[in-house]
Structures are given as C-alpha cells and as structure tokens.
Motif scaffolding. Sequence first.
Motif, PDB file in Angstrom:
ATOM      1  N   MET A   1      51.026 142.403 -38.938  1.00  0.00           N
ATOM      2  CA  MET A   1      51.778 143.166 -37.927  1.00  0.00           C
ATOM      3  C   MET A   1      50.991 144.398 -37.494  1.00  0.00           C
ATOM      4  SD  MET A   1      55.564 144.859 -38.210  1.00  0.00           S
ATOM      5  CE  MET A   1      55.178 146.256 -39.235  1.00  0.00           C
ATOM      6  N   THR A   2      50.934 144.605 -36.177  1.00  0.00           N
ATOM      7  CA  THR A   2      50.373 145.843 -35.637  1.00  0.00           C
ATOM      8  C   THR A   2      51.430 146.464 -34.733  1.00  0.00           C
ATOM      9  OG1 THR A   2      49.423 144.546 -33.851  1.00  0.00           O
ATOM     10  CG2 THR A   2      47.946 145.106 -35.657  1.00  0.00           C
ATOM     11  N   ILE A   3      51.394 147.779 -34.596  1.00  0.00           N
ATOM     12  CA  ILE A   3      52.382 148.450 -33.740  1.00  0.00           C
ATOM     13  C   ILE A   3      51.856 148.482 -32.304  1.00  0.00           C
ATOM     14  CG2 ILE A   3      53.596 150.625 -33.283  1.00  0.00           C
ATOM     15  CD1 ILE A   3      54.611 149.422 -35.812  1.00  0.00           C
ATOM     16  N   ASP A   4      52.728 148.085 -31.380  1.00  0.00           N
ATOM     17  CA  ASP A   4      52.396 148.079 -29.957  1.00  0.00           C
ATOM     18  C   ASP A   4      52.661 149.481 -29.382  1.00  0.00           C
ATOM     19  OD1 ASP A   4      52.025 147.594 -27.313  1.00  0.00           O
ATOM     20  OD2 ASP A   4      53.601 146.081 -27.112  1.00  0.00           O
ATOM     21  N   TRP A   5      51.713 150.400 -29.623  1.00  0.00           N
ATOM     22  CA  TRP A   5      51.915 151.799 -29.215  1.00  0.00           C
ATOM     23  C   TRP A   5      52.027 151.940 -27.707  1.00  0.00           C
ATOM     24  CZ3 TRP A   5      53.556 154.673 -32.936  1.00  0.00           C
ATOM     25  CH2 TRP A   5      53.080 154.471 -34.237  1.00  0.00           C
ATOM     26  N   GLN A   6      51.392 151.028 -26.982  1.00  0.00           N
ATOM     27  CA  GLN A   6      51.378 151.108 -25.513  1.00  0.00           C
ATOM     28  C   GLN A   6      52.786 150.992 -24.918  1.00  0.00           C
ATOM     29  OE1 GLN A   6      49.028 147.995 -23.682  1.00  0.00           O
ATOM     30  NE2 GLN A   6      49.744 148.648 -21.659  1.00  0.00           N
ATOM     31  N   HIS A   7      53.618 150.124 -25.525  1.00  0.00           N
ATOM     32  CA  HIS A   7      54.965 149.917 -24.986  1.00  0.00           C
ATOM     33  C   HIS A   7      56.047 150.679 -25.766  1.00  0.00           C
ATOM     34  CE1 HIS A   7      52.855 146.260 -23.384  1.00  0.00           C
ATOM     35  NE2 HIS A   7      53.426 146.734 -22.285  1.00  0.00           N
ATOM     36  N   PHE A   8      55.660 151.277 -26.894  1.00  0.00           N
ATOM     37  CA  PHE A   8      56.626 151.989 -27.741  1.00  0.00           C
ATOM     38  C   PHE A   8      57.201 153.188 -26.978  1.00  0.00           C
ATOM     39  CE2 PHE A   8      57.201 154.970 -31.537  1.00  0.00           C
ATOM     40  CZ  PHE A   8      58.424 154.430 -31.872  1.00  0.00           C
ATOM     41  N   SER A   9      58.539 153.255 -26.856  1.00  0.00           N
ATOM     42  CA  SER A   9      59.172 154.315 -26.068  1.00  0.00           C
ATOM     43  C   SER A   9      60.367 154.882 -26.818  1.00  0.00           C
ATOM     44  CB  SER A   9      59.624 153.739 -24.715  1.00  0.00           C
ATOM     45  OG  SER A   9      60.447 152.601 -24.937  1.00  0.00           O
ATOM     46  N   PRO A  10      60.104 155.645 -27.898  1.00  0.00           N
ATOM     47  CA  PRO A  10      61.203 156.091 -28.759  1.00  0.00           C
ATOM     48  C   PRO A  10      62.215 157.007 -28.060  1.00  0.00           C
ATOM     49  CG  PRO A  10      59.149 157.186 -29.355  1.00  0.00           C
ATOM     50  CD  PRO A  10      58.795 156.112 -28.379  1.00  0.00           C
ATOM     51  N   TYR A  11      61.757 157.876 -27.166  1.00  0.00           N
ATOM     52  CA  TYR A  11      62.693 158.831 -26.545  1.00  0.00           C
ATOM     53  C   TYR A  11      63.648 158.145 -25.585  1.00  0.00           C
ATOM     54  CZ  TYR A  11      59.325 161.962 -28.627  1.00  0.00           C
ATOM     55  OH  TYR A  11      58.508 162.575 -29.533  1.00  0.00           O
ATOM     56  N   GLU A  12      63.108 157.258 -24.735  1.00  0.00           N
ATOM     57  CA  GLU A  12      63.969 156.501 -23.821  1.00  0.00           C
ATOM     58  C   GLU A  12      64.947 155.638 -24.626  1.00  0.00           C
ATOM     59  OE1 GLU A  12      60.760 156.741 -23.736  1.00  0.00           O
ATOM     60  OE2 GLU A  12      59.990 156.971 -21.683  1.00  0.00           O
ATOM     61  N   ALA A  13      64.428 155.011 -25.681  1.00  0.00           N
ATOM     62  CA  ALA A  13      65.261 154.138 -26.514  1.00  0.00           C
ATOM     63  C   ALA A  13      66.397 154.936 -27.150  1.00  0.00           C
ATOM     64  CB  ALA A  13      64.416 153.466 -27.593  1.00  0.00           C
TER      65      ALA A  13
ATOM     66  N   ALA B  26      60.791 141.281 -21.725  1.00  0.00           N
ATOM     67  CA  ALA B  26      59.489 141.386 -22.391  1.00  0.00           C
ATOM     68  C   ALA B  26      59.529 142.458 -23.485  1.00  0.00           C
ATOM     69  CB  ALA B  26      58.408 141.707 -21.367  1.00  0.00           C
ATOM     70  N   LYS B  27      60.297 143.524 -23.248  1.00  0.00           N
ATOM     71  CA  LYS B  27      60.407 144.605 -24.240  1.00  0.00           C
ATOM     72  C   LYS B  27      61.192 144.134 -25.460  1.00  0.00           C
ATOM     73  CE  LYS B  27      60.898 149.472 -24.740  1.00  0.00           C
ATOM     74  NZ  LYS B  27      59.502 149.726 -25.123  1.00  0.00           N
ATOM     75  N   VAL B  28      62.271 143.394 -25.203  1.00  0.00           N
ATOM     76  CA  VAL B  28      63.087 142.858 -26.292  1.00  0.00           C
ATOM     77  C   VAL B  28      62.253 141.899 -27.139  1.00  0.00           C
ATOM     78  CG1 VAL B  28      65.115 141.448 -26.834  1.00  0.00           C
ATOM     79  CG2 VAL B  28      65.236 143.141 -24.999  1.00  0.00           C
ATOM     80  N   LEU B  29      61.485 141.031 -26.461  1.00  0.00           N
ATOM     81  CA  LEU B  29      60.649 140.073 -27.191  1.00  0.00           C
ATOM     82  C   LEU B  29      59.543 140.799 -27.954  1.00  0.00           C
ATOM     83  CD1 LEU B  29      60.475 137.143 -24.597  1.00  0.00           C
ATOM     84  CD2 LEU B  29      61.909 137.332 -26.639  1.00  0.00           C
ATOM     85  N   GLY B  30      59.090 141.944 -27.425  1.00  0.00           N
ATOM     86  CA  GLY B  30      58.109 142.762 -28.133  1.00  0.00           C
ATOM     87  C   GLY B  30      58.668 143.269 -29.455  1.00  0.00           C
ATOM     88  N   PHE B  31      59.981 143.535 -29.468  1.00  0.00           N
ATOM     89  CA  PHE B  31      60.643 143.961 -30.708  1.00  0.00           C
ATOM     90  C   PHE B  31      60.794 142.785 -31.677  1.00  0.00           C
ATOM     91  CE2 PHE B  31      64.749 143.988 -32.993  1.00  0.00           C
ATOM     92  CZ  PHE B  31      64.468 144.984 -33.917  1.00  0.00           C
ATOM     93  N   LEU B  32      61.094 141.607 -31.119  1.00  0.00           N
ATOM     94  CA  LEU B  32      61.314 140.434 -31.987  1.00  0.00           C
ATOM     95  C   LEU B  32      60.004 139.831 -32.490  1.00  0.00           C
ATOM     96  CD1 LEU B  32      64.273 138.662 -30.109  1.00  0.00           C
ATOM     97  CD2 LEU B  32      64.374 140.016 -32.209  1.00  0.00           C
ATOM     98  N   ASP B  33      58.883 140.280 -31.907  1.00  0.00           N
ATOM     99  CA  ASP B  33      57.570 139.734 -32.288  1.00  0.00           C
ATOM    100  C   ASP B  33      56.968 140.549 -33.434  1.00  0.00           C
ATOM    101  OD1 ASP B  33      55.265 138.285 -32.303  1.00  0.00           O
ATOM    102  OD2 ASP B  33      54.504 139.015 -30.381  1.00  0.00           O
ATOM    103  N   ILE B  34      57.585 140.476 -34.625  1.00  0.00           N
ATOM    104  CA  ILE B  34      57.089 141.329 -35.726  1.00  0.00           C
ATOM    105  C   ILE B  34      55.744 140.887 -36.271  1.00  0.00           C
ATOM    106  CG2 ILE B  34      59.108 142.461 -36.766  1.00  0.00           C
ATOM    107  CD1 ILE B  34      59.267 140.012 -38.651  1.00  0.00           C
ATOM    108  N   THR B  35      55.387 139.622 -36.050  1.00  0.00           N
ATOM    109  CA  THR B  35      54.092 139.182 -36.587  1.00  0.00           C
ATOM    110  C   THR B  35      52.969 139.399 -35.570  1.00  0.00           C
ATOM    111  OG1 THR B  35      54.515 136.934 -35.835  1.00  0.00           O
ATOM    112  CG2 THR B  35      55.112 137.466 -38.111  1.00  0.00           C
ATOM    113  N   GLY B  36      53.323 139.839 -34.353  1.00  0.00           N
ATOM    114  CA  GLY B  36      52.300 140.121 -33.352  1.00  0.00           C
ATOM    115  C   GLY B  36      52.168 141.619 -33.145  1.00  0.00           C
ATOM    116  N   ALA B  37      52.072 142.048 -31.877  1.00  0.00           N
ATOM    117  CA  ALA B  37      52.046 143.478 -31.559  1.00  0.00           C
ATOM    118  C   ALA B  37      53.500 143.933 -31.452  1.00  0.00           C
ATOM    119  CB  ALA B  37      51.313 143.700 -30.242  1.00  0.00           C
ATOM    120  N   ASP B  39      56.789 146.176 -31.047  1.00  0.00           N
ATOM    121  CA  ASP B  39      57.305 147.365 -30.364  1.00  0.00           C
ATOM    122  C   ASP B  39      58.628 147.751 -31.033  1.00  0.00           C
ATOM    123  OD1 ASP B  39      58.481 149.228 -28.729  1.00  0.00           O
ATOM    124  OD2 ASP B  39      58.367 148.041 -26.893  1.00  0.00           O
ATOM    125  N   PRO B  40      58.613 148.804 -31.877  1.00  0.00           N
ATOM    126  CA  PRO B  40      59.827 149.148 -32.638  1.00  0.00           C
ATOM    127  C   PRO B  40      60.889 149.916 -31.844  1.00  0.00           C
ATOM    128  CG  PRO B  40      57.910 150.417 -33.417  1.00  0.00           C
ATOM    129  CD  PRO B  40      57.475 149.673 -32.202  1.00  0.00           C
TER     130      PRO B  40
END
Lengths: 145, 141
Positions: A1-13, B26-37, B39-40
């Motif tokens: 697992m890697t974190i997708d920092w590019q799309h990570f949007s904690p404040y909006e979320a 796409a954002k929701v799937l980014g969250f569900l894709d824990i084994t990929g990149a 998006d928490p």
Amino acid sequence: MTIDWQHFSPYEALAGGLLIGLASVMLIVLLGKIAGISSIVGGLLQPNMAGQRAWRVAFILGLLLAPSLYRLFSPYPTVQIEAGTPALVVAGLLVGIGTRYGSGCTSGHGICGISRLSLRSIVATSCFILAGFVTVYVLRHLIVA
Amino acid sequence: MKIVVSLLTGLMFGLGLIVAGMVNPAKVLGFLDITGAWDPSLVFVMVGGIGVAAAGFHFAKKQRHALLGGAMDFPSARGIDQRLVVGSLMFGVGWGIAGFCPGPAVVSVGAGSMQAMIFTAAMLLGMVIFAALNGFYRRSS
C-alpha cells in the motif's frame, strides 16, 4: 500500500463530513428520522407507506437540488466514472438489493448507526467496506493487471 | 414546516457529499483501493460525520418526541443476522464496482450525469425487486 497524496483531501473531506453529520442530526432531532439514503429512497418503493412519503420526497428533492446550489458559489468538482454501462447496471442492482436486504448503506449504517453505537451498523459497515476493498482489489489488481 | 426542514436537510446532506468529494466515483474507488495508491480522504468524511452525529444522537436519544412533533424513529432491529451481513456484502461489491453509493448517486443525478442515472435506475429496480421478494416471503411464511 502507498498513500495517494496527490488526491488526498483531508480538509474538504472533514468539512463535507461535518455537513453530512449536521444534516443527520437535524433530521433526527427535528423530525425523528434516520438519514439513511437507501431507506429513504427504498421506503418510497414499498407499499403501505402512507404518511411517510412527503418528507422522503422533500429530502430527495434536496439531494437533487444540491448540485445547482453548489454551482452558484463554486464550479462543480471533476467527476470521473470508470465503469461502463453494463458494470453500472450490475453495480446498481447489487446496491439496490443489498442495501435493502442489509437495512442500510454508508449514510444509515456508516454515519447514523455508528454514531448511535449500534453493533448492527458497525458490523454492516465493516462488511460493506471489506467487500468494497476485495472487489476493487479483484477488479484492479487481479483481472486488469 | 416538516417538509421545508426535510428539503433543507437533504440539500445540506447533498452539499456535504459534494464538498467531501464523494460524488466522484474515482475518489471513492481510490479509498477502496487499499492495495494500490490509497486515498484515505473518506476516513476524514467518517470522522467529521460521526463526530458531529455522535453528539447529536446522544442528545436525540434522550428526547421522547421529535422537536417538530412525532415519534423518534430509531431502528428497532437488534441482532446480527444473515440478512444484515449478506446484504451489506452485496452492497459492498456493487459499491466497489462503480464507486457509487445511494446518496452520491442521487446527487449526481441532480448534477445531470447520464451514468449516475443509469446506476440509479438499476438501483431503484433492485429495490423494487427486494420489495417484491420481501412481500412474497412474508406471505408464504
């Protein structure tokens, strides 16, 4: 697992979550109703719901009007839908039957249920998030890769 | 009055979903894709939503009636049964295929998305199928 920092949007979320939570509180405190979208929509499709239709229709109308109100202040966010038509139909059927059979979705179980510390909702939320993880893993990393 | 409050609540809920980014599959799937990149972001939607709602429900549980009148419709079901688990697993698979859950799907219909309309039509059909089967099972048991 890697974190997708590019799309990570904690404040909006967090801001969006606060609005969702506030709306759920308004509905239970003022009207005595649970803000579970699948139940609100599904309830309209059940027979013998006399007297329970008007508030549901009004709530859904509010959801439908939200994009228009949002656009008055800000451009609508970019939306990316990867699923094709057959996948959308299969997914829709599964979500429709599953949320009714399991008595709730991300809003009813995930927000309202967990907030009430309902064990049922904690189990349901764990089940659908786990199933979502597995489905995306299979579709993205086993089949496509 | 109740109708106006319900409309405003739906509006606020919908705005929350848009602000949170949940209307973008796409954002929701980014969250569900824990084994990929991964998006928490959606964890923060849950934290914000549950944070506010937990305080609100704590207050709501103590109320005998809704402030605008009527009963407090808390769910009465208690046990963990097959319906809850199997239904939730089915929902999760559908959620993972398209990245739509019911709220964002309805909001996206309001935004004019053709794909959301297809998804929502199928979802409504699924709910009708459930209602029909449920009625059938109730009659036969």
